[in-house]
Design an enzyme around this catalytic site. Structure first.
Site, mmCIF file in Angstrom:
data_model
loop_
_atom_site.group_PDB
_atom_site.id
_atom_site.type_symbol
_atom_site.label_atom_id
_atom_site.label_comp_id
_atom_site.label_asym_id
_atom_site.label_seq_id
_atom_site.Cartn_x
_atom_site.Cartn_y
_atom_site.Cartn_z
ATOM 1 N N ASN A 1 -2.263 18.162 -20.915
ATOM 2 C CA ASN A 1 -2.629 17.163 -21.801
ATOM 3 C C ASN A 1 -2.684 17.776 -23.074
ATOM 4 O OD1 ASN A 1 -2.545 14.787 -20.520
ATOM 5 N ND2 ASN A 1 -4.377 15.286 -19.497
ATOM 6 N N ARG B 1 0.771 -1.207 0.056
ATOM 7 C CA ARG B 1 0.270 -0.046 -0.002
ATOM 8 C C ARG B 1 0.981 1.418 -0.026
ATOM 9 N NH1 ARG B 1 -2.940 -3.114 3.682
ATOM 10 N NH2 ARG B 1 -4.790 -3.947 2.493
ATOM 11 N N ARG C 1 -4.698 21.029 -14.287
ATOM 12 C CA ARG C 1 -3.814 20.065 -14.530
ATOM 13 C C ARG C 1 -4.258 19.570 -16.065
ATOM 14 N NH1 ARG C 1 -0.129 15.645 -11.324
ATOM 15 N NH2 ARG C 1 0.875 14.735 -13.087
ATOM 16 N N GLU D 1 7.276 17.519 -25.662
ATOM 17 C CA GLU D 1 6.767 17.899 -24.244
ATOM 18 C C GLU D 1 7.288 19.096 -23.779
ATOM 19 O OE1 GLU D 1 4.127 16.103 -23.147
ATOM 20 O OE2 GLU D 1 4.217 13.968 -23.132
ATOM 21 N N LYS E 1 1.929 11.135 -11.632
ATOM 22 C CA LYS E 1 1.043 10.425 -12.439
ATOM 23 C C LYS E 1 1.772 9.167 -12.669
ATOM 24 C CE LYS E 1 -1.985 13.444 -14.756
ATOM 25 N NZ LYS E 1 -2.588 14.020 -15.996
ATOM 26 N N HIS F 1 -2.409 15.588 -26.366
ATOM 27 C CA HIS F 1 -2.541 14.333 -25.937
ATOM 28 C C HIS F 1 -3.877 13.484 -26.161
ATOM 29 C CE1 HIS F 1 0.867 15.637 -23.841
ATOM 30 N NE2 HIS F 1 1.102 14.369 -23.258
ATOM 31 N N GLU G 1 -5.803 16.620 -10.812
ATOM 32 C CA GLU G 1 -6.336 16.878 -12.202
ATOM 33 C C GLU G 1 -7.881 17.285 -11.981
ATOM 34 O OE1 GLU G 1 -4.540 15.324 -15.519
ATOM 35 O OE2 GLU G 1 -6.409 15.159 -16.730
ATOM 36 N N HIS H 1 5.470 8.060 -27.995
ATOM 37 C CA HIS H 1 4.396 8.952 -27.315
ATOM 38 C C HIS H 1 4.781 10.434 -27.614
ATOM 39 C CE1 HIS H 1 2.032 10.692 -24.192
ATOM 40 N NE2 HIS H 1 3.014 11.417 -23.711
ATOM 41 N N HIS I 1 -2.939 10.219 -27.903
ATOM 42 C CA HIS I 1 -3.217 8.983 -27.365
ATOM 43 C C HIS I 1 -4.123 8.041 -28.449
ATOM 44 C CE1 HIS I 1 -2.857 10.222 -22.876
ATOM 45 N NE2 HIS I 1 -1.603 10.209 -23.433
ATOM 46 N N LYS J 1 5.933 22.861 -15.078
ATOM 47 C CA LYS J 1 5.032 21.602 -14.408
ATOM 48 C C LYS J 1 4.784 21.628 -13.125
ATOM 49 C CE LYS J 1 3.833 16.763 -14.934
ATOM 50 N NZ LYS J 1 3.735 15.679 -15.619
HETATM 51 P P1 NAD Z 1 10.685 5.264 -22.677
HETATM 52 O O1 NAD Z 1 10.452 5.031 -21.462
HETATM 53 O O2 NAD Z 1 9.990 4.175 -23.636
HETATM 54 O O3 NAD Z 1 12.094 5.792 -23.138
HETATM 55 C C1 NAD Z 1 12.365 5.758 -24.527
HETATM 56 C C2 NAD Z 1 13.506 5.081 -25.082
HETATM 57 O O4 NAD Z 1 14.948 5.430 -24.679
HETATM 58 C C3 NAD Z 1 13.633 3.349 -24.559
HETATM 59 O O5 NAD Z 1 13.881 2.485 -25.478
HETATM 60 C C4 NAD Z 1 14.442 3.614 -23.530
HETATM 61 O O6 NAD Z 1 15.126 2.151 -23.152
HETATM 62 C C5 NAD Z 1 15.500 4.184 -23.928
HETATM 63 N N1 NAD Z 1 16.430 4.973 -23.110
HETATM 64 C C6 NAD Z 1 16.075 5.573 -21.783
HETATM 65 N N2 NAD Z 1 17.150 6.382 -21.429
HETATM 66 C C7 NAD Z 1 18.005 6.253 -22.242
HETATM 67 C C8 NAD Z 1 19.414 6.788 -22.475
HETATM 68 N N3 NAD Z 1 19.731 7.893 -21.337
HETATM 69 N N4 NAD Z 1 20.201 6.423 -23.113
HETATM 70 C C9 NAD Z 1 19.778 5.460 -24.289
HETATM 71 N N5 NAD Z 1 18.282 5.010 -24.419
HETATM 72 C C10 NAD Z 1 17.573 5.558 -23.108
HETATM 73 O O7 NAD Z 1 9.800 6.368 -23.421
HETATM 74 P P2 NAD Z 1 9.722 8.054 -22.722
HETATM 75 O O8 NAD Z 1 9.508 8.802 -24.041
HETATM 76 O O9 NAD Z 1 10.777 8.412 -21.931
HETATM 77 O O10 NAD Z 1 8.307 8.012 -22.125
HETATM 78 C C11 NAD Z 1 7.172 7.643 -22.673
HETATM 79 C C12 NAD Z 1 6.062 7.327 -21.585
HETATM 80 O O11 NAD Z 1 6.048 8.113 -20.602
HETATM 81 C C13 NAD Z 1 4.948 6.850 -21.939
HETATM 82 O O12 NAD Z 1 4.416 5.699 -21.605
HETATM 83 C C14 NAD Z 1 4.094 7.927 -21.545
HETATM 84 O O13 NAD Z 1 2.672 7.591 -21.401
HETATM 85 C C15 NAD Z 1 4.572 8.357 -20.402
HETATM 86 N N6 NAD Z 1 4.143 9.472 -19.799
HETATM 87 C C16 NAD Z 1 3.922 9.609 -18.655
HETATM 88 C C17 NAD Z 1 3.597 11.085 -18.028
HETATM 89 C C18 NAD Z 1 3.358 11.335 -16.640
HETATM 90 O O14 NAD Z 1 3.082 12.461 -16.035
HETATM 91 N N7 NAD Z 1 3.537 10.290 -15.730
HETATM 92 C C19 NAD Z 1 3.819 12.199 -18.676
HETATM 93 C C20 NAD Z 1 4.215 11.926 -20.186
HETATM 94 C C21 NAD Z 1 4.496 10.824 -20.655
HETATM 95 N N1 GLY Z 2 1.708 14.624 -18.603
HETATM 96 C C1 GLY Z 2 0.526 15.216 -18.111
HETATM 97 C C2 GLY Z 2 0.403 15.401 -16.613
HETATM 98 O O1 GLY Z 2 1.395 15.188 -15.854
HETATM 99 O O2 GLY Z 2 -0.523 15.762 -15.999
#
Ligand code: NAD
Ligand code: GLY
Length: 374
Positions: free
Chosen positions: A253, A129, A249, A193, A151, A256, A245, A273, A260, A235
């Site tokens: 998006n 938890r 917030r 972003e 998130k 998005h 949100e 993404h 999405h 942010k």
């Molecule tokens: P990812 O985590 O898939 O990373 C992208 C690629 O880069 C992967 O292949 C990873 O292995 C590689 N990688 C990571 N760091 C590296 C480095 N330093 N050197 C070489 N390769 C590296 O993708 P992302 O773009 O980082 O994140 C996308 C995800 O984040 C999506 O799932 C999206 O929904 C989520 N997201 C969440 C929020 C939130 O608020 N929580 C906001 C935006 C996006």
């Molecule tokens: N990436 C959108 C949020 O964090 O709310």
């Protein structure tokens, strides 16, 4: 808030959330330095979660830095990719924690991009938890967005990020040096972003990005440092006012809802993404234009910057028979939808955004005019 470990040359952005407040540290060499983790809970055990791409690059370095903080540092290497952001992969984190009899004081470290960060955060929210966790983002996208704000979650085949929790990390450690190994396509995805923060909150920052997009693409350290810091400040400002949100917030998006739909419709991992968000922002800009909120020059400027950042501006066809219908269907499975009605983040004038329902015919027209022809 946990005690700080701020050092000269390092930037620090605070997220003000009462007892859940924390800091984002931005600088060079942070993952190699034990003092980066000073002031965080030093439970007996820690689990670093990363993936098969990031592990060979950075896992040992983080393990070394954490040795002085925890008696035992476990590591879990997950398969790489958005396509693995689901229950089965998440369960591997729980398997590891249980196999090692990890207790409530175990600290989870998310080392990687947004996929690892979102899944690790969700695992931390659920295990016993709630156990402490720290974000160590290694992609630009994760440093400017996903690691900040709490998130966490996974995808469902019927909808992106539909299963999750709000759960804040104790600290975010953005080591800018890790961006040197990032593939160019991923750097561009992160820039989507970064660009997002301009139209929704700060046109001066948008102009700065226009002026520095080449430097950012060339990984100029000072430009990246500023882009990460300013993005995190915006942010932090938004999340501090609306953590869960209930209103404001949602502006984060921007792009998005279309994005999405593109990600889900193409199959997770097909479009990055950030690529989907880049294209989605141009579509959302066009939607704002059709509502009379911005002018054509603004949309052209946005599209031009998205393109310069190496991102697609032509949306993919999701269905050769009923493309608009398929987009609509996918966009209805969106956390911003209410009672089946899709709501979009629209630009309410440069630097300001709001959430609103838009008539289907206007949305359909934007889809038609934005998509590649069959
Ligand atoms: P990812 O985590 O898939 O990373 C992208 C690629 O880069 C992967 O292949 C990873 O292995 C590689 N990688 C990571 N760091 C590296 C480095 N330093 N050197 C070489 N390769 C590296 O993708 P992302 O773009 O980082 O994140 C996308 C995800 O984040 C999506 O799932 C999206 O929904 C989520 N997201 C969440 C929020 C939130 O608020 N929580 C906001 C935006 C996006
Ligand atoms: N990436 C959108 C949020 O964090 O709310």
């Amino acid at each position: 808030m946990n005690e700080t470990a701020i050092r000269p040359g390092m930037d620090c952005v605070e997220i003000a959330l009462g007892e859940r407040s924390y800091q984002i540290h931005i600088g060079s060499g942070l993952i190699d330095t034990a003092s980066s983790f000073h002031g965080l809970p030093a439970g007996r055990s820690a689990l670093i979660v990363c993936n098969e791409t990031v592990a060979p690059l950075y896992l040992h370095r983080l393990e070394n830095a954490l040795e002085v903080h925890h008696a035992v540092v476990h590591a879990l290497v997950l398969p790489d990719g958005e396509a693995h952001k689901h229950w089965a992969t998440l369960n591997l984190v729980f398997d590891k924690l249980l196999q090692h009899e990890c207790d409530r004081k175990t600290v989870l470290y998310a080392l990687g991009g947004g996929v690892v960060g979102d899944m690790t955060g969700f695992a931390a929210a659920c295990y016993m938890r709630g156990v402490p966790f720290v974000q160590v983002p290694t992609t630009l996208l994760a440093q400017v967005d996903s690691s900040v704000g709490g998130k966490t979650g996974i995808n469902h085949p019927l909808g992106k990020n539909m299963i999750g929790a709000f759960y804040q990390p104790l600290r975010v450690i953005c080591d800018l040096d890790t961006l040197s190994t990032l593939p160019s396509k991923e750097l561009s995805a992160g820039l989507a972003e970064v660009i997002k923060y301009g139209p929704i909150a700060d046109m001066a920052f948008f102009e700065w990005i226009e002026d520095h997009v080449d430097a950012l693409m060339a990984r100029d350290k000072a430009s990246l440092a500023f882009a990460v810091k300013r993005s995190c400040e915006i942010k932090a400002w938004v999340v501090s006012q609306d953590e869960r949100e209930s209103g404001l917030r949602a502006i984060l998006n921007f792009g998005h809802t279309f994005g999405h739909a593109i990600e889900a419709g193409m199959g997770y991992g097909s479009w990055l993404h950030g690529e989907a968000v880049g294209c989605g922002m141009v579509m959302a800009g066009r939607l704002s234009l059709s509502l009379g909120l911005v002018d054509q020059a603004f949309v052209d400027r946005l599209a031009s910057l998205v393109k310069k950042a190496g991102l697609p501006v032509v949306a993919p066809l999701l269905d050769t028979h009923d493309n608009v219908g398929r987009y609509m269907e996918l966009m209805r499975v969106d956390k911003k939808a209410e009672g089946g009605a899709i709501r979009f983040v629209v630009i309410d004038g440069p630097g300001r955004a709001r959430l609103q329902e838009v008539p289907d015919d206007l949305v359909a027209e934007v889809i038609r005019s934005s998509c590649a022809s069959a």
